[in-house]
Design a protein around this motif. Structure first.
Motif, PDB file in Angstrom:
ATOM      1  N   SER A   1       0.827  -1.202   0.000  1.00  0.00           N
ATOM      2  CA  SER A   1       0.000   0.000   0.000  1.00  0.00           C
ATOM      3  C   SER A   1       0.863   1.255   0.000  1.00  0.00           C
ATOM      4  CB  SER A   1      -0.914   0.002   1.231  1.00  0.00           C
ATOM      5  OG  SER A   1      -1.593   1.230   1.363  1.00  0.00           O
ATOM      6  N   GLU A   2       1.900   1.266   0.823  1.00  0.00           N
ATOM      7  CA  GLU A   2       2.765   2.438   0.914  1.00  0.00           C
ATOM      8  C   GLU A   2       3.579   2.635  -0.355  1.00  0.00           C
ATOM      9  OE1 GLU A   2       2.905   4.730   3.188  1.00  0.00           O
ATOM     10  OE2 GLU A   2       1.411   3.777   4.497  1.00  0.00           O
ATOM     11  N   VAL A   3       4.085   1.544  -0.924  1.00  0.00           N
ATOM     12  CA  VAL A   3       4.968   1.629  -2.083  1.00  0.00           C
ATOM     13  C   VAL A   3       4.217   2.026  -3.341  1.00  0.00           C
ATOM     14  CG1 VAL A   3       6.450   0.293  -3.640  1.00  0.00           C
ATOM     15  CG2 VAL A   3       6.678   0.030  -1.165  1.00  0.00           C
ATOM     16  N   PHE A   4       3.031   1.458  -3.546  1.00  0.00           N
ATOM     17  CA  PHE A   4       2.335   1.627  -4.821  1.00  0.00           C
ATOM     18  C   PHE A   4       1.103   2.526  -4.777  1.00  0.00           C
ATOM     19  CE2 PHE A   4       4.547  -2.464  -5.324  1.00  0.00           C
ATOM     20  CZ  PHE A   4       5.205  -2.240  -6.510  1.00  0.00           C
ATOM     21  N   HIS A   5       0.531   2.755  -3.592  1.00  0.00           N
ATOM     22  CA  HIS A   5      -0.776   3.419  -3.542  1.00  0.00           C
ATOM     23  C   HIS A   5      -0.842   4.596  -2.577  1.00  0.00           C
ATOM     24  CE1 HIS A   5      -2.888   0.471  -6.091  1.00  0.00           C
ATOM     25  NE2 HIS A   5      -2.037  -0.402  -5.560  1.00  0.00           N
ATOM     26  N   TYR A   6       0.292   5.213  -2.297  1.00  0.00           N
ATOM     27  CA  TYR A   6       0.314   6.361  -1.387  1.00  0.00           C
ATOM     28  C   TYR A   6      -0.340   6.048  -0.043  1.00  0.00           C
ATOM     29  CZ  TYR A   6       1.580   9.052  -5.564  1.00  0.00           C
ATOM     30  OH  TYR A   6       2.226   9.527  -6.692  1.00  0.00           O
ATOM     31  N   GLY A   7      -0.288   4.784   0.370  1.00  0.00           N
ATOM     32  CA  GLY A   7      -0.848   4.386   1.655  1.00  0.00           C
ATOM     33  C   GLY A   7      -2.349   4.242   1.681  1.00  0.00           C
ATOM     34  N   VAL A   8      -3.001   4.339   0.523  1.00  0.00           N
ATOM     35  CA  VAL A   8      -4.465   4.216   0.455  1.00  0.00           C
ATOM     36  C   VAL A   8      -4.794   2.976  -0.364  1.00  0.00           C
ATOM     37  CG1 VAL A   8      -6.629   5.323  -0.178  1.00  0.00           C
ATOM     38  CG2 VAL A   8      -4.695   6.714   0.586  1.00  0.00           C
ATOM     39  N   ALA A   9      -5.083   1.873   0.314  1.00  0.00           N
ATOM     40  CA  ALA A   9      -5.326   0.595  -0.369  1.00  0.00           C
ATOM     41  C   ALA A   9      -6.058  -0.347   0.571  1.00  0.00           C
ATOM     42  CB  ALA A   9      -3.997  -0.031  -0.805  1.00  0.00           C
ATOM     43  N   SER A  10      -6.610  -1.407   0.019  1.00  0.00           N
ATOM     44  CA  SER A  10      -7.173  -2.475   0.837  1.00  0.00           C
ATOM     45  C   SER A  10      -6.064  -3.486   1.116  1.00  0.00           C
ATOM     46  CB  SER A  10      -8.359  -3.137   0.130  1.00  0.00           C
ATOM     47  OG  SER A  10      -8.046  -3.473  -1.206  1.00  0.00           O
ATOM     48  N   THR A  11      -6.107  -4.113   2.275  1.00  0.00           N
ATOM     49  CA  THR A  11      -5.018  -4.989   2.683  1.00  0.00           C
ATOM     50  C   THR A  11      -5.535  -6.346   3.146  1.00  0.00           C
ATOM     51  OG1 THR A  11      -5.047  -4.318   5.016  1.00  0.00           O
ATOM     52  CG2 THR A  11      -3.757  -2.950   3.490  1.00  0.00           C
ATOM     53  N   GLY A  12      -4.578  -7.250   3.367  1.00  0.00           N
ATOM     54  CA  GLY A  12      -4.933  -8.555   3.898  1.00  0.00           C
ATOM     55  C   GLY A  12      -5.589  -8.445   5.262  1.00  0.00           C
ATOM     56  N   ASN A  13      -5.214  -7.443   6.037  1.00  0.00           N
ATOM     57  CA  ASN A  13      -5.842  -7.249   7.349  1.00  0.00           C
ATOM     58  C   ASN A  13      -7.323  -6.905   7.218  1.00  0.00           C
ATOM     59  OD1 ASN A  13      -3.513  -7.795   8.825  1.00  0.00           O
ATOM     60  ND2 ASN A  13      -2.834  -5.665   8.756  1.00  0.00           N
ATOM     61  N   ASP A  14      -7.702  -6.252   6.122  1.00  0.00           N
ATOM     62  CA  ASP A  14      -9.127  -5.977   5.886  1.00  0.00           C
ATOM     63  C   ASP A  14      -9.896  -7.279   5.666  1.00  0.00           C
ATOM     64  OD1 ASP A  14      -8.760  -3.196   6.039  1.00  0.00           O
ATOM     65  OD2 ASP A  14      -8.209  -3.090   3.922  1.00  0.00           O
ATOM     66  N   VAL A  15      -9.236  -8.243   5.014  1.00  0.00           N
ATOM     67  CA  VAL A  15      -9.868  -9.560   4.822  1.00  0.00           C
ATOM     68  C   VAL A  15     -10.011 -10.253   6.173  1.00  0.00           C
ATOM     69  CG1 VAL A  15      -9.666 -11.806   3.705  1.00  0.00           C
ATOM     70  CG2 VAL A  15      -8.942  -9.737   2.481  1.00  0.00           C
ATOM     71  N   VAL A  16      -8.979 -10.178   6.989  1.00  0.00           N
ATOM     72  CA  VAL A  16      -9.054 -10.764   8.330  1.00  0.00           C
ATOM     73  C   VAL A  16     -10.212 -10.167   9.108  1.00  0.00           C
ATOM     74  CG1 VAL A  16      -7.882 -10.937  10.571  1.00  0.00           C
ATOM     75  CG2 VAL A  16      -6.608 -11.350   8.453  1.00  0.00           C
ATOM     76  N   ASP A  17     -10.355  -8.849   9.060  1.00  0.00           N
ATOM     77  CA  ASP A  17     -11.441  -8.187   9.780  1.00  0.00           C
ATOM     78  C   ASP A  17     -12.806  -8.693   9.310  1.00  0.00           C
ATOM     79  OD1 ASP A  17      -9.596  -6.715  11.164  1.00  0.00           O
ATOM     80  OD2 ASP A  17      -9.817  -4.909   9.948  1.00  0.00           O
ATOM     81  N   ALA A  18     -12.963  -8.869   7.998  1.00  0.00           N
ATOM     82  CA  ALA A  18     -14.241  -9.341   7.459  1.00  0.00           C
ATOM     83  C   ALA A  18     -14.528 -10.765   7.912  1.00  0.00           C
ATOM     84  CB  ALA A  18     -14.226  -9.254   5.936  1.00  0.00           C
ATOM     85  N   VAL A  19     -13.491 -11.610   7.928  1.00  0.00           N
ATOM     86  CA  VAL A  19     -13.658 -12.995   8.390  1.00  0.00           C
ATOM     87  C   VAL A  19     -14.044 -13.021   9.861  1.00  0.00           C
ATOM     88  CG1 VAL A  19     -12.431 -15.161   8.824  1.00  0.00           C
ATOM     89  CG2 VAL A  19     -12.137 -13.974   6.633  1.00  0.00           C
TER      90      VAL A  19
END
Length: 393
Positions: free
Chosen positions: A107-125
């Motif tokens: 997210s930091e490297v490619f999207h200026y820190g604005v992205a969906s992450t694996g942790n968002d998937v964990v939260d949904a689960v």
């Protein structure tokens, strides 16, 4: 506006455009306040766009999808969740074409820190009440086709831009690792496959809004995001499933033509040499974009000279620094492995602001310039001349 100042601008631009060291040049400059073209040099001749193509992809995406559009990664199960929180079956990840999904570092490297992450998937689960998975995590990337061209590693479900021949399986493997790190055990073999019809929806992970997703595509000239957007347009506008680059590029080209810009576009990023446009058509497109409800999102996706993206090191400490917004376009000479690589084409298309609405829209396109230095230096001199004119009283 002083006629003397205009004549001076035209002399300066023409001197650059006819310089043989510039190569084959096309230039168009439009004065927004006067509503007319104030300079033209071979502006009607189509030339290679290179990454200038991205302004058309971004504009079409904003128009068709809207700046608030979010791609959805949906989580499905083919079994029940028992009282202990064990999912008695498999967890399916159905990709919605989110180009940002990946790790926090991604997210930091490619999207200026604005992205969906694996942790968002964990939260949904976890919100679904799942503490353990007796089966496997299965990735479904069937929203887009599996053709790797032109950027490679494309698919409806990717994680960290994908790796290997099966990017959906790679995404499932990556997310399985994140789940396990969060204490959610899985037992089955990770693989890829389509969500079964009888599956139940567990949750949804949404990408950042399109207005944010397009910023790296424009500023950093991100090919991956641009190609994912093209395939998203194929699905959302044409109803194609799986979405392809070819159909997405057709949507982009049709949107541009409907707005007076005759372009030939075959991908979303401009990687193909066949992507072509005339400078006057590029400027016509900018004229349309700055008048749209999503004008702010569009212009914010352009690189700022001397500040960020592909223009971070150009025009510093001059009148254009922090003022001119533009999109670059570059094709290198094929087979050139020299340390200083030569340009097959170089382009700069953008917006030169002035007080009281005296904004200039411009497109400079060069093919076969004598050198990299020649091309970039001439472009900057031309933009500085435009800025001086726009700022003059």
């Amino acid at each position: 506006m002083s006629m003397v100042a205009l004549k001076q601008l035209q002399r300066e631009l023409r001197a650059e455009a006819v310089d043989p060291y510039m190569g084959e040049v096309g230039v168009s400059v439009w004065d927004v306040s006067e509503g007319r073209e104030i300079f033209s040099h071979e502006a009607d001749k189509s030339r290679m766009m290179a990454s200038t193509s991205k302004i058309f992809t971004i504009g079409a995406a904003l128009a068709h999808l809207g700046p608030d559009y979010q791609a959805e990664t949906r989580l499905w199960s083919d079994g029940e969740i028992d009282d202990e929180g064990t999912l008695r079956g498999d967890l399916y990840l159905e990709g919605g074409g989110d180009p940002s999904l990946g790790s926090a570092k991604h997210s930091e490297v490619f999207h200026y820190g604005v992205a969906s992450t694996g942790n968002d998937v964990v939260d949904a689960v976890q919100r679904a009440g799942v503490k353990e998975i007796s089966g496997a995590v299965i990735g479904d990337g069937s929203r887009f086709d599996a053709d790797a061209r032109p950027t490679g590693r494309l698919g409806g479900l990717t994680y960290g831009r994908g790796k290997g021949d099966d990017v959906a399986q790679h995404a499932a493997e990556s997310i399985t690792s994140v789940l396990r790190e969060a204490g959610i055990a899985t037992a089955g073999e990770v693989t890829s496959g389509m969500v079964p019809q009888h599956a139940d929806l567990l949750g949804t992970v949404r990408s950042p809004k399109l207005g944010e997703l397009i910023r790296p595509a424009g500023k950093r000239s991100d090919n991956f995001i641009s190609e994912m957007l093209a395939r998203q347009l194929a699905v959302e506008v044409r109803g194609e499933r799986p979405g392809t680059t070819r159909t997405g590029a057709e949507v982009v080209a049709q949107y541009a033509r409907d707005r007076g810009s005759d372009i030939h576009q075959v991908d979303g990023s401009g990687l193909a040499f066949r992507n072509q446009v005339a400078p006057v058509s590029a400027v016509n497109f900018l004229r349309e974009m700055v008048s749209q409800p999503f004008a702010a999102e569009f212009t914010d996706s352009l690189a700022l000279m001397g500040v960020d993206g592909t223009l971070d090191d150009r025009g510093r400490n001059t009148s254009v620094h922090g003022a001119v917004k533009a999109k670059t376009g570059t094709h290198l000479v094929r087979g050139n492995t020299a340390k200083v690589r030569e340009f097959r084409c170089s382009a700069l298309t953008g917006i030169c602001p002035g007080p009281q609405g005296r904004t200039l829209l411009f497109s400079i396109m060069q093919e076969n310039p004598k050198s990299r230095y020649t091309a970039l230096a001439a472009q900057e001199r031309m933009v500085r001349s435009m800025m001086d004119y726009a700022q003059s009283s």
